[in-house]
Design an enzyme around this catalytic site. Structure first.
Site, PDB file in Angstrom:
ATOM      1  N   GLU A 286      -4.761   8.195   6.765  1.00  0.00           N
ATOM      2  CA  GLU A 286      -5.743   7.641   6.259  1.00  0.00           C
ATOM      3  C   GLU A 286      -5.996   6.412   7.117  1.00  0.00           C
ATOM      4  O   GLU A 286      -6.918   6.023   7.152  1.00  0.00           O
ATOM      5  CB  GLU A 286      -5.254   6.821   4.880  1.00  0.00           C
ATOM      6  CG  GLU A 286      -5.959   5.968   4.310  1.00  0.00           C
ATOM      7  CD  GLU A 286      -5.476   5.343   3.033  1.00  0.00           C
ATOM      8  OE1 GLU A 286      -5.857   4.519   2.463  1.00  0.00           O
ATOM      9  OE2 GLU A 286      -4.278   6.013   2.505  1.00  0.00           O
TER      10      GLU A 286
ATOM     11  N   HIS B 292       0.745  -1.189  -0.099  1.00  0.00           N
ATOM     12  CA  HIS B 292      -0.095  -0.056   0.075  1.00  0.00           C
ATOM     13  C   HIS B 292       0.842   1.469  -0.028  1.00  0.00           C
ATOM     14  O   HIS B 292       0.520   2.368  -0.711  1.00  0.00           O
ATOM     15  CB  HIS B 292      -0.915   0.089   1.362  1.00  0.00           C
ATOM     16  CG  HIS B 292      -1.871   1.223   1.445  1.00  0.00           C
ATOM     17  ND1 HIS B 292      -1.509   2.177   2.227  1.00  0.00           N
ATOM     18  CD2 HIS B 292      -2.713   1.851   0.652  1.00  0.00           C
ATOM     19  CE1 HIS B 292      -2.430   3.062   2.127  1.00  0.00           C
ATOM     20  NE2 HIS B 292      -3.255   2.829   1.213  1.00  0.00           N
TER      21      HIS B 292
ATOM     22  N   GLU C 218       2.131   1.967  -3.329  1.00  0.00           N
ATOM     23  CA  GLU C 218       0.938   2.789  -4.415  1.00  0.00           C
ATOM     24  C   GLU C 218       0.961   3.911  -4.083  1.00  0.00           C
ATOM     25  O   GLU C 218       0.703   4.940  -5.060  1.00  0.00           O
ATOM     26  CB  GLU C 218      -0.338   1.798  -4.020  1.00  0.00           C
ATOM     27  CG  GLU C 218      -1.644   2.425  -4.229  1.00  0.00           C
ATOM     28  CD  GLU C 218      -2.833   2.640  -3.466  1.00  0.00           C
ATOM     29  OE1 GLU C 218      -3.429   3.533  -3.446  1.00  0.00           O
ATOM     30  OE2 GLU C 218      -3.142   1.462  -2.908  1.00  0.00           O
ATOM     31  N   HIS C 219       1.082   4.541  -2.825  1.00  0.00           N
ATOM     32  CA  HIS C 219       1.025   5.997  -2.481  1.00  0.00           C
ATOM     33  C   HIS C 219       2.269   6.784  -3.438  1.00  0.00           C
ATOM     34  O   HIS C 219       2.404   7.743  -3.867  1.00  0.00           O
ATOM     35  CB  HIS C 219       1.210   6.377  -1.066  1.00  0.00           C
ATOM     36  CG  HIS C 219      -0.297   6.440  -0.656  1.00  0.00           C
ATOM     37  ND1 HIS C 219      -0.997   7.482  -0.119  1.00  0.00           N
ATOM     38  CD2 HIS C 219      -1.135   5.241  -0.111  1.00  0.00           C
ATOM     39  CE1 HIS C 219      -2.077   7.146   0.346  1.00  0.00           C
ATOM     40  NE2 HIS C 219      -1.972   5.831   0.558  1.00  0.00           N
TER      41      HIS C 219
END
Length: 476
Positions: free
Chosen positions: A164, A84, A87-88
């Site tokens: 987040e 993840h 991905e950022h």
């Protein structure tokens, strides 16, 4: 943004149905009919990269993307959250383009560039006009192969991901399903969250990010997908131009071995009581089916028979399933949602319950599981036909647009190695009978262990042994 939501709409990962014969005397200005000729084409490059596409000659736009057979399941406890995190960082600059240049190039095309991470996949995709597809593929390959992963960008995104994580913890459904995985697949890769624990987010290093790319972004685990107005041959040429130098395979590691091992489903529960939350939020699941299981579509039909319910909807008393009618009549729940979540080698089949009737939590759980046991011996053809019709309609509705088609192609090729033909899908669903549903229920539901995740005002939720007993109690 990571794709964490586990609730399955009836068409999760399912396929489109081809149209009928084209009438040669089409009226002027009619919307072009796809006909029966549209099919998914696949090609494998020398290094093992798969190229899969569905060409629609009348489409003005296309979606292209890279589907990677790696997500949080490919991590270790220490590196959980790396996929993840990557991905950022994908859009934060490469050796060829700065972040500003990347954003400007996409903006000038009027294109959309996005990415998401799930437990088993990482996806990067773009949607653009057909003439801009080559530029989009160039950008995708640049992101995947040349990301700079600068320390300054890593630190900035670290703060973003921590925020987040805080937002995710406020979403009860997300929390319940994360805990459901954690208890059903205890101490196993599939039980980890996608974002990872906060201590990992704070500590992830550039070296760990680079190692994740080296171990997982290999040709044998990647599928370049196209849907829309891009011809297959053109996409293959672009793949050969931009991705032929990708390493074919990754070195074998303990993490890769563990990630491919079929997880054990563990009957257990996890409860987080918080009386400041005005509702009880409960997920109950048995071990479901994988994407490639022969019972995959039977599981979806069975899920549709249990159905969904939302008290806030105007048609609440008439939402189709027997359970929804019973729940509404006796005012047991605010909502419930059945789900059938599949992975490459296992799955979760169950129900998510939300109620503010805190003195009737046990009744809600009991009658929900009583409906499950009814499926083992008393299912009518009428409710099976209704569920099949809902499922087929949902399949078509979910494949509206090139991005949805690309998603379907990518998911299927990555998980099963092929995209089932639309006619095959329809034939399989139509063939499901009441006996098939009862056989599925007897195999997967009757007297099977359950995983329970409960959050909120759950004092009224009975102990595990009592709830487990309902899995073998006669419905009559």
């Amino acid at each position: 943004m990571a794709s964490r939501r586990l609730a399955l709409n009836l068409a999760q990962g399912v396929k489109a149905r081809a149209g009928g014969v084209i009438n040669p005397f089409r009226r002027g200005l009619a919307t072009p009919h796809s006909g029966t000729g549209i099919k998914t084409q696949t090609t494998t490059l020398k290094n093992g990269l798969t190229v899969a596409s569905q060409y629609s000659p009348y489409a003005q736009t296309s979606t292209v993307g890279m589907w990677i057979d790696a997500g949080s399941r490919a991590e270790t406890d220490e590196t959980n959250g790396t996929a993840h995190f990557l991905e950022h960082l994908a859009f934060k600059g490469t050796t060829k383009r700065t972040q500003q240049q990347l954003e400007l190039e996409i903006e000038n095309m009027g294109a959309h560039l996005n990415a998401y991470t799930s437990r088993e996949n990482t996806v990067y995709f773009a949607k653009a006009l057909n003439e801009d597809v080559p530029k989009c593929v160039d950008i995708l390959q640049d992101i995947l192969q040349n990301s700079k992963l600068e320390e300054s960008a890593i630190e900035r995104e670290r703060d973003v991901i921590l925020r987040e994580s805080e937002e995710v913890e406020k979403q009860l459904e997300e929390v319940v399903f994360d805990h459901l995985h954690a208890t059903a697949y205890q101490h196993q890769p599939l039980g980890r969250t996608i974002l990872g624990p906060r201590e990992n987010i704070r500590d992830i290093t550039r070296t760990e990010l680079v190692n994740y790319i080296k171990n997982n972004y290999t040709a044998d685990r990647m599928v370049l997908v196209g849907a829309g107005g891009v011809p297959h041959e053109q996409l293959v040429e672009m793949a050969d131009k931009y991705f032929s130098k990708l390493p074919a395979t990754a070195p074998v590691s303990s993490a890769s071995i563990l990630s491919k091992k079929k997880p054990d489903f563990i009957g257990s529960d996890i409860r987080i009581r918080d009386d400041t939350i005005p509702t009880a939020n409960i997920a109950i699941a048995v071990e479901g089916v994988s994407w490639s299981d022969d019972d995959y579509f039977t599981g979806l039909v069975t899920q549709a028979i249990v159905g969904n319910y939302d008290k806030a909807l105007g048609n609440a008393p008439h939402q189709g399933s027997k359970l929804s009618g019973f729940v509404h009549k006796h005012d047991l729940a605010t909502s419930f949602m059945s789900f059938s979540t599949s992975y490459s080698d296992t799955g979760l089949w169950g129900i998510y319950l939300v109620t503010d009737k805190l003195d009737r939590v046990d009744d809600l759980v009991h009658f929900s599981l009583r409906e499950w046991t009814r499926l083992c011996s008393n299912v009518s053809e009428a409710e099976v036909e209704r569920a099949k019709a809902q499922l087929k309609a949902s399949i078509l509705l979910s494949l509206d647009g090139t991005t949805a088609v690309a998603e379907d192609i990518g998911r299927q090729i990555v998980t099963t190695g092929r995209r089932m033909s639309p006619a095959e899908i329809e034939r399989i669903i139509d063939a499901v009978s009441a006996k098939d549903v009862m056989d599925f229920a007897n195999k997967k539901i009757w007297d099977q262990d359950i995983a329970i995740s409960a959050v909120g005002s759950i004092e009224g939720l009975f102990d595990y042994a009592r709830i487990r007993g309902d899995m073998s109690r006669n419905a009559f």
